[in-house]
Motif scaffolding. Sequence first.
Motif, PDB file in Angstrom:
ATOM      1  N   ARG A  73       8.311  13.211  -3.278  1.00 39.90           N
ATOM      2  CA  ARG A  73       9.240  12.073  -3.873  1.00 39.90           C
ATOM      3  C   ARG A  73      10.412  11.821  -3.287  1.00 39.90           C
ATOM      4  O   ARG A  73      10.527  11.186  -2.313  1.00 39.90           O
ATOM      5  CB  ARG A  73       8.724  10.725  -4.647  1.00 39.90           C
ATOM      6  N   LEU A  77      -3.505   9.791   1.194  1.00 36.98           N
ATOM      7  CA  LEU A  77      -3.581   8.306  -0.268  1.00 36.98           C
ATOM      8  C   LEU A  77      -3.904   6.935   0.943  1.00 36.98           C
ATOM      9  O   LEU A  77      -4.391   5.988   0.487  1.00 36.98           O
ATOM     10  CB  LEU A  77      -2.291   8.515  -0.696  1.00 36.98           C
ATOM     11  N   ALA A 113       4.467   6.506  -5.134  1.00 37.70           N
ATOM     12  CA  ALA A 113       4.935   6.571  -7.039  1.00 37.70           C
ATOM     13  C   ALA A 113       3.489   6.689  -6.639  1.00 37.70           C
ATOM     14  O   ALA A 113       3.869   7.820  -8.180  1.00 37.70           O
ATOM     15  CB  ALA A 113       4.231   5.020  -6.915  1.00 37.70           C
ATOM     16  N   GLN A 114       1.883   7.018  -5.750  1.00 39.92           N
ATOM     17  CA  GLN A 114       1.711   8.605  -6.953  1.00 39.92           C
ATOM     18  C   GLN A 114       1.488  10.186  -6.383  1.00 39.92           C
ATOM     19  O   GLN A 114       1.304  10.983  -7.153  1.00 39.92           O
ATOM     20  CB  GLN A 114       0.101   8.242  -6.242  1.00 39.92           C
ATOM     21  N   LEU A 115       3.086  10.560  -5.317  1.00 36.53           N
ATOM     22  CA  LEU A 115       3.216  11.218  -5.534  1.00 36.53           C
ATOM     23  C   LEU A 115       3.679  12.578  -6.055  1.00 36.53           C
ATOM     24  O   LEU A 115       4.420  11.694  -7.237  1.00 36.53           O
ATOM     25  CB  LEU A 115       4.322  11.832  -3.845  1.00 36.53           C
ATOM     26  N   GLN A 116       3.713  13.470  -6.395  1.00 38.41           N
ATOM     27  CA  GLN A 116       4.287  14.393  -7.108  1.00 38.41           C
ATOM     28  C   GLN A 116       5.821  13.921  -6.998  1.00 38.41           C
ATOM     29  O   GLN A 116       6.515  13.833  -5.694  1.00 38.41           O
ATOM     30  CB  GLN A 116       4.358  15.936  -7.223  1.00 38.41           C
ATOM     31  N   VAL A 172       2.113   1.887  -3.500  1.00 35.21           N
ATOM     32  CA  VAL A 172       1.249   2.383  -4.044  1.00 35.21           C
ATOM     33  C   VAL A 172       0.927   3.947  -4.544  1.00 35.21           C
ATOM     34  O   VAL A 172       1.036   4.439  -5.156  1.00 35.21           O
ATOM     35  CB  VAL A 172      -0.182   1.683  -4.297  1.00 35.21           C
ATOM     36  N   ALA A 173       1.197   3.889  -2.847  1.00 31.91           N
ATOM     37  CA  ALA A 173       0.865   5.681  -2.414  1.00 31.91           C
ATOM     38  C   ALA A 173       2.227   6.161  -2.921  1.00 31.91           C
ATOM     39  O   ALA A 173       1.518   8.042  -3.305  1.00 31.91           O
ATOM     40  CB  ALA A 173       0.318   5.049  -0.997  1.00 31.91           C
ATOM     41  N   ASP A 182       1.039  -1.261  -0.108  1.00 34.03           N
ATOM     42  CA  ASP A 182      -0.243  -0.342  -0.464  1.00 34.03           C
ATOM     43  C   ASP A 182       1.147   1.135  -0.302  1.00 34.03           C
ATOM     44  O   ASP A 182       0.787   2.349  -0.822  1.00 34.03           O
ATOM     45  CB  ASP A 182      -1.025  -0.499   0.715  1.00 34.03           C
ATOM     46  N   LYS A 190      -0.221  14.484   2.410  1.00 34.37           N
ATOM     47  CA  LYS A 190      -0.498  13.870   0.540  1.00 34.37           C
ATOM     48  C   LYS A 190      -0.570  12.465   0.680  1.00 34.37           C
ATOM     49  O   LYS A 190      -0.720  11.494   0.862  1.00 34.37           O
ATOM     50  CB  LYS A 190       0.087  14.353  -0.620  1.00 34.37           C
TER      51      LYS A 190
END
Length: 183
Positions: A119, A160, A112-115, A109-110, A106, A156
């Motif tokens: 990251r 997520l 990887a969704q950050l800008q 995945v979360a 989890d 963020k």
Amino acid sequence: MTAANHSSFKAELIELLPSLRAFARSLAHNPAQADDLVQDTLVKALANVDRFEPGTNLRAWLFTILRNHYYSQLRKAKREVEDTEGKMAARLAVRPEQDGSVDLEDFKVAFAQLQPDHREVLTLVGASGCSYEEAAEICGCAVGTIKSRVNRARRKLSELLGLDEEDQGVFPDQRLVQDTASA
């Protein structure tokens, strides 16, 4: 071992029982524990009867098995903690591994969704242990910018992952960021 040797082995084993019990009681000082020692010795002897060489000293072999088993139990008992009420075990409880791997997936995945810049700062400050100043130098921006990015990235990521501000699952006491920032 032949059938004749096997029956003489068992007969001699039975003859040695009183001596084994006496030796076990001298070691254990507890009749019940001594009887358990004798029983365990007999089980081990019968399981390893093929290792006994006929014509050698059965008494010495059995006493050695008994003594070694007794000292093995003592060593084992030193490492064990008596916990009849389960209080110690309750404190040692560990979450199942599958939860940890699910949480990690989890998180991946979360994350990887950050800008990309979020990251980057979380990796530098949170995972690599850089101070805010070091991260600012690496990224070529002001320390205040790094602090803002870390804060926004942390919020963020928590969002997520569905964490509340009180939930300390990913950032216990916000240590991931704060410990390295104060360095």
